[in-house]
Design an enzyme around this catalytic site. Structure first.
Site, mmCIF file in Angstrom:
data_model
loop_
_atom_site.group_PDB
_atom_site.id
_atom_site.type_symbol
_atom_site.label_atom_id
_atom_site.label_comp_id
_atom_site.label_asym_id
_atom_site.label_seq_id
_atom_site.Cartn_x
_atom_site.Cartn_y
_atom_site.Cartn_z
ATOM 1 N N ASN A 426 35.627 34.991 35.027
ATOM 2 C CA ASN A 426 35.726 34.967 36.483
ATOM 3 C C ASN A 426 36.834 34.011 36.912
ATOM 4 O O ASN A 426 36.855 32.853 36.494
ATOM 5 C CB ASN A 426 34.405 34.504 37.106
ATOM 6 N N GLU A 427 37.761 34.529 37.694
ATOM 7 C CA GLU A 427 38.841 33.707 38.254
ATOM 8 C C GLU A 427 39.565 32.910 37.163
ATOM 9 O O GLU A 427 39.795 31.710 37.279
ATOM 10 C CB GLU A 427 38.291 32.793 39.351
ATOM 11 N N ASN A 428 39.914 33.614 36.093
ATOM 12 C CA ASN A 428 40.607 32.963 34.986
ATOM 13 C C ASN A 428 42.077 32.694 35.286
ATOM 14 O O ASN A 428 42.799 32.155 34.441
ATOM 15 C CB ASN A 428 40.465 33.805 33.717
#
Length: 821
Positions: A426-428
């Site tokens: 997530n949201e890397n």
């Protein structure tokens, strides 16, 4: 207490003869625990006897029950950061394993974030990761301790168990502490004591397949034994039981080894009952291994369903299009933080189902087995996610943990028919934990994890959210689209989503919506649109979540009212009905939750994007979704928590009704305002809105809705204020309720002419002296000692303890007020 009942159960079995029918005798270890919110100098401090000269209370332990979280209250304390460090738990167990040469296990359903387990002074296990399950075999350590002098003298035949949990900050650990949620500490899921015979399974894997027509289902069953298992028998039994409880197949298998994953057989089921949100039909697979000391049986619930993300098209379940109507969940609850009981979890999941949810993304970590079991039985499809969230990519220690947690998540939840997506991150694209941010290294590790997920489970798809430079790696991609909150206006949603849909082969929209301060309402909710640029995308960018700086945006410049967020949800839902290519979406989030990233929110340290408050109180927006997503007749007048409206004398005002009924008639002060037919494309409220003129003072509003033969009614009372107010000048504090030992106090803000300031959003700080206890640090609009006013008022409760107390209220620029209770 649990151990006593476990022993009684085993004794009853022995009295009636025969060996136990189940090898896995299991009890939750909920009571009899002590807790210390600090570190110790060593394990000896946890077990030494006070009679040996140690002063009592050094250190001072408190009695607690499990599940338990370090941060039950401090996660939303407005005056300090939440505790991140070590905490200790200890108890004494009377262990009596009934099986000859059997094994005694501690089964952790989740503990955060690094955990060490001790029997007396012997460390028997360590675990890294706050969200996966794990088992500790304490058999040898228990046997060794029984031989010591301390066993009989100091501990009177009981076994001392000590557990150290630690949620200290660590850059080489996932999830990142830059994540928009608390990384909690404690034994915050259930801990179980298990007795097994020598032959016992670690896992049973059931791979299910069914053709699109549902003519034939296949079951491929394999097992993995516990590390210490031995072959004491070469025979076992497999039963397949249909959803009505009928055994439809039974067969024996031969067992010659306990090494590795052992295939037991391939089975077919003709015309299986298909699992779906409308009919979550669950079959049962029972696998038994027999031996002289007992029969080990493991039971798994499975379901037959076929799903497909059509290339550049919608989602299909069992050969038919299904629009995924989704939300998100964090394990977080007022007063307990992550330590939600099974009853709390069930209540929350039932509220989701009653709202019409058929899909959930579990953000951003593996969640409790209780959640997954409920998704199976309620019919809620699942995206479950490993906790690689924000911060970048660390070194080998970091990657080793990520590999193990992805593996554990897939293997432990492999059999759940509700799961269709494995989330890899997530949201890397969010950097900050390391001095370098290398997109190519992130891509390489994302590819490695993607391959690992497919190798572990070939039946499901992989996915990530918001990392555009990795969107080609996974099977399904979700970009960032926050139309009407972090960027743009909500009427840009459809076009923006279509543009993103055309960029990938398989699209899903996870995370949309916005914050709302419960009990705050507005007569002009969309006024922030005036200064907002359109046509500039709808993604969230660096700094957009801040409440200052940057471009104009609703998240910064809007009023955070329930009125606005209902409009935003309403618009999105009406548009989604006219997007035949859409697989589905999941709004963020079902329930408000705590976060260290938002100290300046109207409720400090709370992400307020839920349709429920943190204590599961419904906001008005809950009913917007219910009106679009459910079929059971319902009708809800907007404004149940809006006691006073305002405007000019004779000014026309809109009244909205959220309903799934075919026709609705509105009555104002006993007079009909007309009947309207529901039309989802007539914004707002699907055409169920009326323009009316209120009387000054009290007004009664009533609706009568009809769907088929069903008649549904709803009514509210609202005061209409026409007096104009000046700036806030004073506060008045009063008690408005007193029941069951709790007094509710309310402060109101007035101008110099004693007119209530109905748009006042002043900061309010409650305090208390005396015998009572302030019900604060709950992270709710009525359970926080520091909170922004909602329409010129704020409330809180006091547990009176049948004594005397004084409540104080402070607000910058206004004179402090007091109330004697």
């Amino acid at each position: 207490m649990q151990i006593k009942y476990l022993r009684l159960y085993l004794m009853i079995i022995c009295l009636y003869g025969g060996r136990p029918a189940f090898a896995q005798q299991k009890a939750r270890l909920n009571t009899g625990w002590e807790f210390l919110k600090k570190d110790l100098g060593g394990i000896w401090e946890a077990v030494r006897a006070e009679e040996k000269g140690v002063p009592p209370g050094i250190p001072r332990w408190e009695q607690v029950t499990l599940p338990h979280c370090f941060n039950a209250r401090d996660a939303v304390d407005p005056d300090m950061n939440y505790y991140q460090g070590a905490g200790w738990y200890r108890t004494r167990l009377n262990i009596e394993n009934p099986y000859k040469d059997g094994h005694t296990l501690l089964h952790f359903e989740g503990a955060g974030q690094k955990t060490d387990v001790y029997v007396y002074t012997t460390r028997v296990a360590s675990h890294v990761g706050g969200y996966d399950e794990w088992i500790v075999d304490i058999t040898q350590a228990v046997n060794d301790f029984r031989k010591t002098e301390a066993f009989q003298q100091q501990f009177k035949g009981n076994i001392p168990i000590s557990i150290r949990c630690d949620n200290s900050r660590d850059l080489e650990s996932i999830p990142s502490r830059l994540s928009d949620f608390n990384v909690y500490g404690g034994i915050y899921r259930y801990l179980n004591l298990i007795y097994t015979p020598t032959t016992s399974f670690d896992k049973v894997f059931v791979k299910t397949e069914v053709d699109k027509e549902g003519k034939q289902g296949k079951l491929n069953i394999s097992v993995r034994f516990n590390d210490a298992a031995k072959v004491n028998s070469d025979e076992g039994v497999i039963k397949i039981i249909d959803p009505q409880g009928k055994v439809i197949q039974q067969s024996k298998y031969n067992l010659h080894t306990v090494a590795g994953d052992i295939p037991l057989g391939l089975f077919t089921v003709k015309k299986p009952q298909l699992w779906s949100p409308d009919n979550p039909a669950l079959y049962t697979v029972e696998v038994t291994a027999s031996e002289s000391g007992g029969a080990f049986k493991q039971t798994e619930k499975i379901g037959f369903r076929n799903f497909e993300f059509v290339d550049h098209g919608p989602f299909m379940l069992n050969g038919k299009r299904l629009l995924l109507k989704g939300t998100h969940r964090h394990e977080d609850q007022a007063g307990v933080a992550a330590a939600m009981t099974e009853g709390m979890i069930r209540q929350e999941m039932l509220l989701m189902k009653d709202m019409g949810v058929n899909f959930i993304r579990l953000g951003h970590y593996q969640q409790s087995r209780i959640v997954l079991n409920l998704c199976d039985s309620l019919g809620i499809l699942v995206w479950e996610e490993e906790p690689w969230c924000r911060g970048g990519l660390g070194g080998e220690v970091y990657k080793k943990q990520a590999r193990q947690m992805l593996t554990n998540m897939i293997e432990q939840h492999y059999n759940h028919p509700s799961i269709i997506l494995w989330g890899l991150g997530n949201e890397n694209d969010w950097e900050g934990d390391f001095s370098t941010f290398d997109k190519e290294k992130i891509r390489a590790f994302m590819s490695e994890q993607n391959d690992r997920a497919h190798r572990l489970d070939s039946t499901r798809k992989t996915t990530i959210r918001r990392c555009d430079f990795c969107k080609d790696i996974v099977d399904v991609y979700s970009p960032s689209i926050w139309a009407g909150w972090y960027r743009g206006t909500y009427n840009e949603y459809k076009q923006t989503t279509l543009e993103e849909f055309n960029k990938v082969k398989h699209f899903f929209h996870a995370e949309w919506g916005g914050d709302s301060h419960a009990l705050r309402h507005s007569e002009d909710p969309d006024k922030a649109f005036v200064n907002i640029k359109t046509g500039n995308g709808a993604d969230e960018r660096a700094g957009d979540a801040l409440l200052s700086g940057g471009d104009a945006r609703v998240s910064k410049d809007g009023d955070w009212s329930e009125t606005y967020i209902c409009n935003l949800f309403d618009w999105h839902l009406k548009e989604q009905e006219m997007m035949p290519w859409l697989t589905g979406s999941a709004f963020w989030i079902f329930k408000d939750f705590s976060t260290p990233s938002r100290p300046d929110n109207p409720i400090p340290y709370v992400n307020q994007k839920g349709v429920l408050e943190r204590d599961m109180t419904r906001k008005e927006s809950y009913y917007v979704f219910q009106s679009y997503w459910t079929t059971t007749p319902m009708a809800h007048i907007y404004g149940h928590t809006w006691p006073v409206r305002w405007g000019e004398p004779g000014e026309q005002k809109i009244v909205k009704v959220y309903s799934n009924c075919e026709t609705v008639e509105l009555f104002l002060n006993g007079k009909s305002c007309g009947v309207k037919k529901r039309n989802s494309q007539d914004f707002p409220a699907a055409g169920l809105h009326w323009v009316v003129t209120f009387n000054k003072g009290p007004n009664s509003i009533r609706v009568v809705a009809q769907k088929g033969k069903a008649i549904i009614t709803d009514e509210i009372n609202q005061v209409y204020q026409t007096d104009k107010w000046d700036r806030p000048a004073k506060m008045i504090l009063e008690k408005i309720a007193d029941e069951n030992g709790f007094a509710t106090v309310q402060v109101k803000i007035f101008d110099k002419n004693n007119v209530q300031c109905l748009d006042a959003a002043n900061w309010i700080s409650f305090s208390l002296s005396g015998d009572g206890v302030l019900q604060d640090d709950l992270g709710t609009s009525g359970g926080s000692r520091k909170v922004q006013a909602y329409n010129g008022r704020a409330t809180i409760k006091v547990q009176t303890n049948n004594g005397k107390s004084v409540v104080g209220v402070q607000s910058p620029g206004l004179q402090t007020v007091f109330l004697n209770l």
